[in-house]
Scaffold this active site. Structure first.
Site, PDB file in Angstrom:
ATOM      1  N   HIS A 139       0.854  -1.192   0.000  1.00 48.62           N
ATOM      2  CA  HIS A 139       0.000   0.000   0.000  1.00 48.62           C
ATOM      3  C   HIS A 139       0.885   1.236   0.000  1.00 48.62           C
ATOM      4  O   HIS A 139       1.738   1.408   0.867  1.00 48.62           O
ATOM      5  CB  HIS A 139      -0.896  -0.008   1.238  1.00 48.62           C
ATOM      6  N   LYS A 160      -0.732  10.927   1.549  1.00 45.76           N
ATOM      7  CA  LYS A 160       0.104  10.368   0.467  1.00 45.76           C
ATOM      8  C   LYS A 160      -0.399  10.823  -0.906  1.00 45.76           C
ATOM      9  O   LYS A 160       0.382  11.269  -1.749  1.00 45.76           O
ATOM     10  CB  LYS A 160       0.090   8.833   0.542  1.00 45.76           C
ATOM     11  N   ASP A 178      -2.241   3.587  -4.399  1.00 46.58           N
ATOM     12  CA  ASP A 178      -2.888   2.609  -3.530  1.00 46.58           C
ATOM     13  C   ASP A 178      -2.171   1.264  -3.544  1.00 46.58           C
ATOM     14  O   ASP A 178      -1.519   0.896  -2.581  1.00 46.58           O
ATOM     15  CB  ASP A 178      -4.358   2.444  -3.896  1.00 46.58           C
ATOM     16  N   ARG A 244      18.208  15.388  11.831  1.00 48.07           N
ATOM     17  CA  ARG A 244      18.492  16.791  11.541  1.00 48.07           C
ATOM     18  C   ARG A 244      19.609  16.948  10.514  1.00 48.07           C
ATOM     19  O   ARG A 244      19.573  17.844   9.667  1.00 48.07           O
ATOM     20  CB  ARG A 244      18.885  17.524  12.839  1.00 48.07           C
TER      21      ARG A 244
END
Length: 306
Positions: A139, A160, A178, A244
């Site tokens: 998915h 998404k 999908d 970071r």
């Protein structure tokens, strides 16, 4: 086990069927490897991979033509006794008349190709590897961003599809929404595609199903794409420490192939499309040998050593 029909090979490469009387519906290939039966024509059948696609070129043809008709017929009958799935003759060679005759008796299709033997072998092996590659369906949304295959994953409703739509609007291409079908073409290459039934379609909550190709044109979609980077969208968590500097990379495993994976926290105000574009470009830079985090670390080290 995945198989490829001989009929699909015939259609894909535009081959000429020299034995049209034979029904191809039950003829299949079970592996991407091919075999040139040169040794077998001489009578050596040890370790003969008879289930492979058999390919005959000038060498095999020249050997057969140097035999008497009686010996040639016996040689071919012994070869076809192994129930070959198919025999492809390359270079448009004029095959001896007894070859298709014996092939019909043994129910083995014979196909004619006009390409050089080595060229055809390379192309058919490449094609069969894709067709018979191990596969899985996951998915997510797969997009082509600056030539980098970005697989966007995350829990339902995280954004998404909206991110993919923004990327398409910015000139990138949708591959699958999908259900993303992933094929392991090699130990280093994963190829993603979309099931036929949902190709070019994307679901937008509140709007429904939209056809990206019709809305944005054929330049906005793509059939297949290598998977180079995974971007996982997740809800922002104030208690979690996010990357970071980017000096360390995480990976996600697909059928034994590791793919670099980046987790992107989602919160209002973040432009996920631009973040995905930046991630794609930065990933390409790393593959080309430039790592910004390592460069920064080296600059800091040099400044302390002054």
């Amino acid at each position: 086990m995945d198989v490829v029909s001989v009929k699909s090979v015939l259609d894909e490469f535009g081959l000429l069927n020299l034995t049209p009387e034979i029904d191809l519906s039950g003829k299949f290939l079970v592996g991407p490897e091919v075999n040139r039966p040169a040794l077998q024509l001489t009578g050596f059948f040890d370790f003969f991979e008879s289930a492979r696609l058999q390919i005959m070129g000038y060498v095999e043809h020249a050997y057969l033509m140097n035999l008497s008709e009686e010996a040639r017929r016996a040689t071919l009958e012994r070869l076809f006794d192994y129930k070959l799935p198919c025999l492809v003759v390359c270079r448009n060679i004029n095959v001896p008349p007894e070859l298709p005759e014996i092939a019909r008796q043994k129910d083995t299709p014979v196909l004619l190709c006009d390409e050089r033997t080595s060229d055809f072998m390379a192309e058919v092996i490449k094609w069969l590897k894709v067709q018979l590659a191990p596969r899985m369906t996951i998915h997510g949304v797969l997009v082509d961003v600056y030539g980098e295959g970005i697989l966007i994953m995350g829990e339902s409703g995280i954004g998404k599809r909206e991110t993919a739509l923004q990327l398409v609007k910015r000139g990138h291409r949708l591959v699958a929404d999908d259900a993303v079908e992933i094929k392991k073409v090699s130990n280093t290459t994963l190829v993603g595609t979309c099931p036929d039934i949902t190709r070019y379609l994307i679901e937008l909550r509140g709007i429904g199903i939209v056809d990206i190709r019709r809305m944005f044109g054929v330049a906005s979609v793509k059939l297949t794409q290598n998977i180079d980077l995974v971007i996982k969208l997740e809800s922002w968590d104030d208690t979690k420490v996010y990357v970071r500097l980017g000096d360390e990379e995480e990976t996600m495993d697909f059928m034994g192939n590791p793919v670099v994976c980046i987790s992107i926290p989602v919160r209002p105000g973040r432009n996920l499309a631009i973040i995905c574009e930046s991630a794609a470009i930065n990933h390409r830079l790393k593959r080309l040998g430039y790592n910004t985090a390592k460069e920064l670390s080296a600059n800091i080290d040099r400044s302390f050593n002054l």
